[in-house]
Structures are given as C-alpha cells and as structure tokens.
Scaffold this active site. Sequence first.
Site, mmCIF file in Angstrom:
data_model
loop_
_atom_site.group_PDB
_atom_site.id
_atom_site.type_symbol
_atom_site.label_atom_id
_atom_site.label_comp_id
_atom_site.label_asym_id
_atom_site.label_seq_id
_atom_site.Cartn_x
_atom_site.Cartn_y
_atom_site.Cartn_z
ATOM 1 N N ASP A 299 0.832 -1.214 0.000
ATOM 2 C CA ASP A 299 0.000 0.000 0.000
ATOM 3 C C ASP A 299 0.862 1.258 0.000
ATOM 4 O O ASP A 299 0.500 2.276 0.579
ATOM 5 C CB ASP A 299 -0.963 -0.004 1.215
ATOM 6 C CG ASP A 299 -2.006 1.106 1.141
ATOM 7 O OD1 ASP A 299 -2.277 1.597 0.031
ATOM 8 O OD2 ASP A 299 -2.536 1.490 2.209
ATOM 9 N N ASN B 152 1.343 10.637 4.908
ATOM 10 C CA ASN B 152 0.101 10.303 4.223
ATOM 11 C C ASN B 152 -0.360 11.482 3.367
ATOM 12 O O ASN B 152 0.447 12.120 2.718
ATOM 13 C CB ASN B 152 -0.927 9.814 5.250
ATOM 14 C CG ASN B 152 -1.916 8.850 4.641
ATOM 15 O OD1 ASN B 152 -2.770 9.250 3.864
ATOM 16 N ND2 ASN B 152 -1.795 7.570 4.967
HETATM 17 CA CA CA Z 1 -4.308 2.712 -0.229
#
Ligand code: CA
Length: 719
Positions: free
Chosen positions: A328, A416
Amino acid sequence: MTIGTRIWAGTLLALSALGMAACAQQGVATDALVSADADEANWITHGRTYSEQRFSPLRSINAETVGDLGLAWFADMDTARGQEATPLVIDGKLYVTTAWSKVKAYDAATGQPLWEYDPQVPGETGVKVCCDVVNRGVAAWGDALFLGTLDGRLVKLDRETGAVEWEVVTVDQDRAYSITGAPRVIDGKVIIGNGGAEFGVRGYIAAYDAQDGKELWRFYTVPDGTEGDEAPQHLKAAAETWNMEALASSDAIGGGGTVWDSMAYDPDLDLLYFGVGNGSPWNRAYRSPGEDGTGEGDNLYLSSIVAVRPDTGEYVWHYQTTPGETWDYTATQHIILADLEIEGTQRKVLMQAPKNGFFYVLDRETGEFISAREYIPQNWAKGIDENGRPIFNEETRVDVTGKPALVMPGPLGGHNWHPMAFHPGEGLVYIPAFEAATVYAPEADWKPDRARGFNVGFDLGAGDLPPDLGIRREVYGTVKGKLMAWDPVAQEPRWVVEHPGPWNGGILATAGGLIFQGNSSSEFAAYNAGTGEKVWSFAAQTGVVAPPMTYSVEGEQYIAVLAGWGGAYAITADGHLINHQGPVRNVSRLLVFKLGGEAQLPPERELVSLPLDPPPSRASAETIALGKEKYARYCAVCHAPAAVGSTELPDLRRSGTLGNAQSWKAVVYDGILKDNGMVSFAPSLTEEEVQAIRAYVIQRANEDKVLEAGKAVALSTAP
Ligand code: CA
C-alpha cells in the site's frame, strides 16, 4: 500550449497586476493562477500556487507578533467526521468543503455565512471509502467553483451563490470509486482523479471542460488487458510489466493505481504532475503472479509520479517510487515544485515524501532521478541505487515469500495525504511524518469480493493487538508523529519536533518565519521555521488533521484551519491510547485567527461514553474465530481492528444491538441504517457469518469489560 498560459518569470509581477484587475470582471483566469504567488491576499488554488508550495508571502503575523494571535471567528460544521480541506479565499470570501462533500462560503473577515451547498451524497457511499467521508477542497475558475463529490460527481457551482451550474458523473458508480481530493483547473480544464484501490478499481485521472463539463481526456494508470493497437503507448509499455493474463481474468479487480490526491503544474514546461496509488489488491502475488505463483513485475504505473500534457493527457515521463508495490505504498502524497541549487547547478525539481519512507528529488523536466534518502526508519529497502531503483530487503517481499513480515512503514505510510510546505527562504520542506510498522500476513486462497469490504490479499486481523492493555499501550507508544524540517539538497533533517502520536495536521509556511500545524493532542501551534521552537499554541478542543492556510482582507492577515479529528488512522485507532492523555475527539469547526483576535470557543463538551455492558459470551470457539476473520475483512476498517472502538464511529462493543440477534441482523444484514453509511452486507456475508461477527464482538466486549475498571488508572500512570 495556448496563448496566455506561456508566462515568463520576468513578467510575473506585471501580469499579477493585470490578473488582479481582470479578476473583478472575469474571475479567476489563467494569468491569476500562474501568478498566484504574487497575489498575497488571496489563496486561489489548493496548494496556493501551481507549484503547491503552501508558502505565503504574508508576514504581519511573524515571530515577533505571533504572541498576539487570537481567534477572530469560528464556524461549527454540521457533521462530526473527518475534516481535511484547505479553504480557498478569493477577494474577501472563504470557501471550504467539509465531510460528505459539502461546501460552505463565509465572509473571510467576519465569518458571516454566505451560502452552503450539500450535494446529497447517499449515506451508503460511506462504505466505499477506505479513509472516512472526507473532502480536501474546491478549485476556482472564472466565477465558478468545482467540487468532486464522494460518490464520484464533478459539480460546478456559481461562486457568488452556490447554485449548481452543471454536474457530471466521472466514475462507474456501480464500482467502489470515490472522490476525496480537490480538483485543479489548468487553462479551462478541470482535472480530477478518484480513489478506491482497496476495493478493486482501475485508476485514472481525467480532464473536463470547465464550460460544459464535457470529458476531454482520460489517462488510465494501469492496463486492463484490452490494450490493442489503438491503446496509448504508455499503456502498451505498462502491459509489459504486468501478468496481463491475471489482470484480464475474471478474478481481477482493476489493478488499482488510483489518483486520489496530489497534483502540481509547471506552466513554463506545460507539465501536469500527479501521484499514483497502490495496487489492487495490495498483495502482488494475487495481482500479478509469476510462474511460481509469487508476485512478479513492476506493475506500472503503481506508486509512480507521472507527468502529462494538461491539454491532451499525453504521457511525458514517469518515475516509479516502489516497483511492484505490495505494501500500500502510494505515491499520491503531496508533490512540491521548486528550483534548487544542487551541486552548483540550478535545477527545476519535483519533491515528494511518499508513503514508502524515502524523500525523493527528481528533475521535473525529464523525470530524472536526482536523489532519495529515508526520512523515517524503514526496512523494505536496503537503499536506492544510482538509477533511483530501490534495493529490496527480500524478507519484506511478502508477495514473494508468502510469509508474514513486520514492515516499516505500514499502510499508514511515513507520510500520508497531509500536505507538506516548502519555505524558499529557509530552503526546507516541512513533513508531517509518522512511524508505524505493520504485520503483512499473506492470506492463503484469498478471493476478491467486488461487493463489499477490503480487497487487499492480506489477513487484516493478523496484526490485531491482544486485549491486554499494557501490551496495547506499549505498541501505541512505538507509533510516532513528527514535524520534520527536511533539507532537500543535503537530504537530511534540519530539525524535528516529536508529537505524542501520529496523524498530525498538514502544514503552512509563511514569510513571517512561521510554520503552522495542528496535531492529535487537540492543539493548533506555530513553530519558528528556522529552529522548530514552538512559539504559539491554541487549545483546539479536537484533533486537527487539515492543513492551515492564510490570507488577508483589507491588509489584515488571517490564519484559517479546519479542525476536526478524522480520516484513516483516526477511525481505526483507539483514540484513548494515541496520546496517553484521554480520547482524541472530533469537534468539526473552522477556526480563523488574527492578531488581537478575541473570540472565545464555547466550553468543551463533556464526552459521554456508553456503558460497556455486553451479554455473556456463549458462542463456540469456531463461531468466534469465523466472526474474527469476517470482522477483520468487512468491519475493521471503519469500526477499528479487534473492535477496540474508534472515537469517531460507533464502538460496537457498546452497541445496543449486541444483545439482540434480530436487531443486529436488521443493521448488518438488512441494512436499515444505510442512510447513515451502514449498508447491508448481505452481498458478501451469510446470516450465519453476520451472527458470528456478533459473537466475536461480544467476546471482545467481555474481554475489555474486565480491563475497563483499571483503564483510567493505567493510563494516568503511563510513562
Ligand atoms: Ca491505499
């Protein structure tokens, strides 16, 4: 390139004056966007400028005056979900988006509400999103605003009234596509991507005519097996890096590669840059297996930064941060453009700190790799070679080994979506960084499920924490948040501020020598840009994750931030443990500050917690085990792993339906609460499985009930 977009640096200031004059007549035009940096008062595009530096030349709020900074006005939002938007300010009016893709307009100086718009996103859309029902902002063009809605629409609003001028559906709404990102507008083309790679979709970014909403081009980031002679060259090239048989099979779920957040634009080079997300599923062994069944191929353009022509969507270059990604590791994180002197030469660079933990500097004209260095501890790569290709730590290639591994960073990333900022005077990039590892446990005989739930190819319950509060506290203690001042030339930190927990806010840098950031300790603070010294703070009564911005009205500078705890980490973490200091709560509220501001927030509301009073656990071990497995795949991403209860969404251990099989079925199987976002899971779960999940949550609630009495004491004596 059309006439009018070719703006040379030497004429920027002159054009700015023209742009401002034109602004009153024709709204936000190309000249205004290209020279947005010189327009001190306004913030007219997502990252303030096309370079997305989030640096403001305003300086009346500075290291000397910041002590007088106080609340000028505030506005309460009508939801208690994640707030991630950057407001725009145009000529004294502020436009902000909130959870569920709503838009609100205010007088930027007084806070007087002007209009609001609710796109009426169906509540059941909530189950299609990995990371809360957030929205990151609108784009301005002419006299209009453009909004991407959670359910995949692009909406044009009259900036004066909020009235809808047109709306178009940009995705296949039968699939789990969603939009949370802010559009950008380049020369009358509205650019928007989408998300959904955890659920099984094929990523793309597209451009729409600002005038009539017509789709002008669409750039797919991954091939789909139908690449014939007429396919664009970039997809033919990508097909060489995938197991195309697997990708085209009926078990394939789209490949992923969604473009859900970052974009930047260089008007001189006429290049639009965007970041591409993770694979779908995460585990490459299921997405692109090699002959021996383990994962194979780089799988372009996953985890890549891509440059295209904004007029046509034509591919120009790409750089892949994580070839064959399986963890991810999106490269959708904030992209910043700047000109830096590197080894004596002035370079036009592009910078990104993607999830994988390395800070990258690329030549933005060619995509050439310049340098990379890890900005947080990581263990998936032993380094990056001179060509910019990572040297893998084979033990972490769980798609190849088929064995579980503890990998740093985990899916939260080293960084993020929270925007960074670049201060040209200091030559520093400020990174909201995290340290959080995850166990990736490949799931044997995994099968995709297009209807519901996470499609990642890993056992999401494998890393669940045990009920023991001491162990949980120890683990949360290893999860860190940081504000890092990063020197992109030396590729090293200049200074670091440690936060008690991760998921701290996006960043604003100003010519006043200040850095603004909110955090998970319910604080909004200012730091000295050169030293990291905290010079001011405000008790926000809530976690703050959105990035602040600044503007001026009639010469007076304001700082605005949309407060409210939420988003991916917030909904899945135990809010009581993040900071060892009580729950992180959501109070969704726009906060606006100025020097001498004297507004006061109302007193903090008391947090009411439902009693933890589950029925006795009587189900068999097999039933509870089945419930645990299904919970991990279908429930954990909204209601927290191991049902520990997030502070934002309902804590199932305390649910009134826990003791009643029929009520539980009515919610989980029949979907009576779908308008709140809790859809029926009948397409994916049998009634027996639904009751097994209830048995598992009852078991978990009983475990935690034993701990509950000691919890307050234990927390207060935490080290
Ligand atoms: Ca993702």
